[in-house]
Scaffold this motif. Sequence first.
Motif, PDB file in Angstrom:
ATOM      1  N   UNK A 138       0.835  -1.198   0.000  1.00 61.69           N
ATOM      2  CA  UNK A 138       0.000   0.000   0.000  1.00 61.69           C
ATOM      3  C   UNK A 138       0.872   1.252   0.000  1.00 61.69           C
ATOM      4  N   UNK A 139       0.325   2.306  -0.532  1.00 58.90           N
ATOM      5  CA  UNK A 139       1.075   3.553  -0.636  1.00 58.90           C
ATOM      6  C   UNK A 139       1.324   4.173   0.730  1.00 58.90           C
ATOM      7  N   UNK A 140       0.707   3.662   1.757  1.00 56.78           N
ATOM      8  CA  UNK A 140       0.831   4.218   3.103  1.00 56.78           C
ATOM      9  C   UNK A 140      -0.536   4.665   3.581  1.00 56.78           C
ATOM     10  N   UNK A 141      -0.642   4.934   4.859  1.00 56.33           N
ATOM     11  CA  UNK A 141      -1.951   5.331   5.378  1.00 56.33           C
ATOM     12  C   UNK A 141      -2.373   6.694   4.831  1.00 56.33           C
ATOM     13  N   UNK A 142      -3.668   6.852   4.672  1.00 52.16           N
ATOM     14  CA  UNK A 142      -4.227   8.124   4.227  1.00 52.16           C
ATOM     15  C   UNK A 142      -4.882   8.764   5.441  1.00 52.16           C
ATOM     16  N   UNK A 143      -4.460   9.950   5.776  1.00 51.41           N
ATOM     17  CA  UNK A 143      -5.010  10.670   6.920  1.00 51.41           C
ATOM     18  C   UNK A 143      -5.917  11.793   6.429  1.00 51.41           C
ATOM     19  N   UNK A 144      -7.042  11.990   7.119  1.00 51.82           N
ATOM     20  CA  UNK A 144      -7.969  13.062   6.808  1.00 51.82           C
ATOM     21  C   UNK A 144      -8.087  13.954   8.035  1.00 51.82           C
ATOM     22  N   UNK A 145      -8.241  15.231   7.815  1.00 53.77           N
ATOM     23  CA  UNK A 145      -8.414  16.173   8.910  1.00 53.77           C
ATOM     24  C   UNK A 145      -9.889  16.520   9.035  1.00 53.77           C
ATOM     25  N   UNK A 146     -10.392  16.449  10.255  1.00 53.32           N
ATOM     26  CA  UNK A 146     -11.770  16.843  10.530  1.00 53.32           C
ATOM     27  C   UNK A 146     -11.691  17.983  11.529  1.00 53.32           C
ATOM     28  N   UNK A 147     -12.269  19.143  11.167  1.00 53.74           N
ATOM     29  CA  UNK A 147     -12.214  20.322  12.025  1.00 53.74           C
ATOM     30  C   UNK A 147     -13.607  20.873  12.278  1.00 53.74           C
ATOM     31  N   UNK A 148     -13.740  21.612  13.354  1.00 55.09           N
ATOM     32  CA  UNK A 148     -14.997  22.285  13.657  1.00 55.09           C
ATOM     33  C   UNK A 148     -14.766  23.349  14.711  1.00 55.09           C
ATOM     34  N   UNK A 149     -15.684  24.317  14.809  1.00 59.01           N
ATOM     35  CA  UNK A 149     -15.555  25.417  15.767  1.00 59.01           C
ATOM     36  C   UNK A 149     -16.638  25.314  16.826  1.00 59.01           C
ATOM     37  N   UNK A 150     -16.469  26.088  17.917  1.00 62.16           N
ATOM     38  CA  UNK A 150     -17.474  26.181  18.949  1.00 62.16           C
ATOM     39  C   UNK A 150     -17.112  25.430  20.220  1.00 62.16           C
ATOM     40  N   UNK A 151     -15.918  24.896  20.288  1.00 61.23           N
ATOM     41  CA  UNK A 151     -15.488  24.167  21.476  1.00 61.23           C
ATOM     42  C   UNK A 151     -14.878  25.123  22.488  1.00 61.23           C
ATOM     43  N   UNK A 152     -14.931  24.771  23.769  1.00 61.45           N
ATOM     44  CA  UNK A 152     -14.292  25.543  24.833  1.00 61.45           C
ATOM     45  C   UNK A 152     -12.796  25.268  24.735  1.00 61.45           C
ATOM     46  N   UNK A 153     -11.945  26.312  24.757  1.00 67.10           N
ATOM     47  CA  UNK A 153     -10.510  26.078  24.656  1.00 67.10           C
ATOM     48  C   UNK A 153     -10.025  25.066  25.707  1.00 67.10           C
ATOM     49  N   UNK A 154      -9.303  24.029  25.253  1.00 65.43           N
ATOM     50  CA  UNK A 154      -8.727  23.025  26.139  1.00 65.43           C
ATOM     51  C   UNK A 154      -9.666  21.903  26.547  1.00 65.43           C
ATOM     52  N   UNK A 155     -10.939  21.954  26.120  1.00 63.96           N
ATOM     53  CA  UNK A 155     -11.874  20.917  26.555  1.00 63.96           C
ATOM     54  C   UNK A 155     -11.556  19.584  25.874  1.00 63.96           C
ATOM     55  N   UNK A 156     -11.995  18.495  26.487  1.00 63.09           N
ATOM     56  CA  UNK A 156     -11.842  17.159  25.934  1.00 63.09           C
ATOM     57  C   UNK A 156     -12.872  17.001  24.829  1.00 63.09           C
ATOM     58  N   UNK A 157     -12.409  16.644  23.632  1.00 64.30           N
ATOM     59  CA  UNK A 157     -13.295  16.463  22.489  1.00 64.30           C
ATOM     60  C   UNK A 157     -13.231  14.993  22.079  1.00 64.30           C
ATOM     61  N   UNK A 158     -14.394  14.335  22.120  1.00 61.12           N
ATOM     62  CA  UNK A 158     -14.475  12.935  21.709  1.00 61.12           C
ATOM     63  C   UNK A 158     -14.518  12.864  20.188  1.00 61.12           C
ATOM     64  N   UNK A 159     -13.841  11.865  19.633  1.00 62.01           N
ATOM     65  CA  UNK A 159     -13.833  11.630  18.195  1.00 62.01           C
ATOM     66  C   UNK A 159     -14.472  10.261  17.981  1.00 62.01           C
TER      67      UNK A 159
END
Length: 158
Positions: free
Chosen positions: A86-107
């Motif tokens: 395989x050519x190697x893993x493909x990584x995707x970025x998922x972003x969003x706004x509205x979170x409290x700075x430093x808060x724990x964000x579940x993915x």
Amino acid sequence: MPLVVLDVREDGTVTVTVDGKRLDPDPFAPPWRRSSFGQIIVRATNDRTTPARVEVREADGTTFTDIIAARSRRSRPEPEPEPEAPAGPVFHTVEGEGFVPGEDVAVAVVTGHTDAARTGTARALIDPAGVSVDQAGGVIEVILFGRVSGTTIIRRVP
């Protein structure tokens, strides 16, 4: 054709000779026993590449004789073609706004969907052994969930 002689003693141990020459077990191995017959034959016939006449002499004086045939040589199977690396893993970025700075964000990666009941409740049954990413159509849904803010972002990743 070599002659393999197994002399079985009262205690079940076996003395082995091949054409009159003693055949001992490997160094530090226990002595040959009646249950070692398969190992003895493999060693005495060079991994069953040659036939042998085998004579078993029991402690009570009975004798059994048999011919052990060599295994038929099989042609080596064609090697399997090596899979393309395989050519190697493909990584995707998922972003969003509205979170409290430093808060724990579940993915979370969405593995399926369910409908809410008429009472407004929803239920999902998860089999941990069967969890796999649903890539129907090549699209994956990802959820970002802020544990403090409650912010929920759902994004589709190609």
